[in-house]
Design an enzyme around this catalytic site. Structure first.
Site, mmCIF file in Angstrom:
data_model
loop_
_atom_site.group_PDB
_atom_site.id
_atom_site.type_symbol
_atom_site.label_atom_id
_atom_site.label_comp_id
_atom_site.label_asym_id
_atom_site.label_seq_id
_atom_site.Cartn_x
_atom_site.Cartn_y
_atom_site.Cartn_z
ATOM 1 N N ASP A 73 0.840 -1.269 0.039
ATOM 2 C CA ASP A 73 0.050 -0.034 0.180
ATOM 3 C C ASP A 73 0.810 1.047 0.082
ATOM 4 O O ASP A 73 1.503 1.625 1.090
ATOM 5 C CB ASP A 73 -0.865 -0.128 1.309
ATOM 6 C CG ASP A 73 -1.853 1.385 1.459
ATOM 7 O OD1 ASP A 73 -1.663 2.293 0.587
ATOM 8 O OD2 ASP A 73 -2.662 1.040 2.136
ATOM 9 N N VAL A 74 0.997 1.852 -0.974
ATOM 10 C CA VAL A 74 2.024 3.004 -1.275
ATOM 11 C C VAL A 74 1.792 4.006 -0.464
ATOM 12 O O VAL A 74 2.386 5.087 -0.337
ATOM 13 C CB VAL A 74 2.161 3.469 -2.872
ATOM 14 C CG1 VAL A 74 2.823 2.125 -3.546
ATOM 15 C CG2 VAL A 74 0.886 4.021 -3.366
ATOM 16 N N ASN A 120 3.978 4.759 -10.342
ATOM 17 C CA ASN A 120 2.956 4.532 -11.198
ATOM 18 C C ASN A 120 1.722 4.610 -10.654
ATOM 19 O O ASN A 120 0.338 4.702 -11.175
ATOM 20 C CB ASN A 120 3.196 3.384 -12.155
ATOM 21 C CG ASN A 120 1.803 2.983 -13.082
ATOM 22 O OD1 ASN A 120 1.554 3.890 -13.985
ATOM 23 N ND2 ASN A 120 1.045 1.785 -12.897
ATOM 24 N N LYS A 130 -1.874 14.714 -9.414
ATOM 25 C CA LYS A 130 -0.978 14.293 -10.211
ATOM 26 C C LYS A 130 -0.069 15.791 -10.522
ATOM 27 O O LYS A 130 0.894 15.327 -10.954
ATOM 28 C CB LYS A 130 -1.696 14.081 -11.495
ATOM 29 C CG LYS A 130 -2.219 12.563 -11.415
ATOM 30 C CD LYS A 130 -1.289 11.719 -11.380
ATOM 31 C CE LYS A 130 -1.850 10.223 -11.485
ATOM 32 N NZ LYS A 130 -0.765 9.418 -11.230
ATOM 33 N N TYR A 141 -7.814 14.165 -7.991
ATOM 34 C CA TYR A 141 -6.707 13.740 -9.057
ATOM 35 C C TYR A 141 -5.877 14.759 -9.849
ATOM 36 O O TYR A 141 -4.624 14.492 -9.814
ATOM 37 C CB TYR A 141 -7.559 12.947 -10.144
ATOM 38 C CG TYR A 141 -6.943 11.979 -10.951
ATOM 39 C CD1 TYR A 141 -6.186 11.143 -10.781
ATOM 40 C CD2 TYR A 141 -6.689 12.590 -12.236
ATOM 41 C CE1 TYR A 141 -5.508 10.154 -11.607
ATOM 42 C CE2 TYR A 141 -5.836 11.842 -13.296
ATOM 43 C CZ TYR A 141 -5.338 10.686 -12.628
ATOM 44 O OH TYR A 141 -4.619 9.953 -13.813
#
Length: 171
Positions: free
Chosen positions: A60-61, A87, A157, A153
């Site tokens: 789990d990053v 990623n 990003k 998001y």
């Protein structure tokens, strides 16, 4: 792709899509690949498909300790970590800001932005000690322009892209 025999590549979000295809491409070029994702079954299947040059590490990053342990396990298993590909990413739940659940919004930041930082932070000491290394971050067009109901998001990003630019400037 250039010859990668003897190199080790760690890929977060390796269970499907871009991550899985990236793992296959690096393996085809001769690299060892560490496959990280929350979906243990999917990365185990991909590791089985790739063969002995792949290892599946459920991770789990959004948790630094899990990422650091995965980096250590990769280096112990293959003897090095030469390339990190950040990623892993999520987009759900999509919601307008006025309706967004703060915890769910924050979880996207934890994965898409903090997960990239955690990978960098865990991998950098090994790469610096080795005198080489490459860190790549998968971003999105959404990092450069707003999309309705995608604030989490787009912001995550954009942050990951800027974080990567900062890393490039520092190292």
């Amino acid at each position: 792709m250039q010859e990668m025999t003897g190199q080790t590549v760690m890929i977060t979000g390796a269970s499907r899509g871009i991550g899985a295809d990236t793992a296959r491409a690096f393996a085809d070029a001769g690299a060892n690949v560490a496959l990280l994702a929350r979906g243990a079954e999917a990365i185990a299947a991909l590791a089985s498909e790739i063969g002995a040059q792949a290892i599946a590490i459920p991770c789990d990053v959004s948790r630094y300790d899990a990422v650091a342990a995965a980096v250590s396990r990769t280096a112990e298993h293959f003897g090095s970590l030469d390339v990190l590909i950040g990623n892993a990413g999520v987009i759900e739940p999509i919601a307008h800001l006025a309706d967004a659940d703060p915890d769910a919004w924050g979880q996207v930041i934890d994965i898409n932005l903090k997960g990239v930082f955690y990978g960098m932070r865990a991998a950098l000491p090994l790469m610096l000690a080795a005198g080489h290394g490459t860190i790549l971050t998968v971003s999105s067009g959404a990092a450069h322009g707003p999309v309705e109901a995608w604030s989490h998001y787009c912001a995550s990003k954009a942050g990951a892209a800027m974080l990567t630019a900062c890393l490039h400037k520092e190292y």
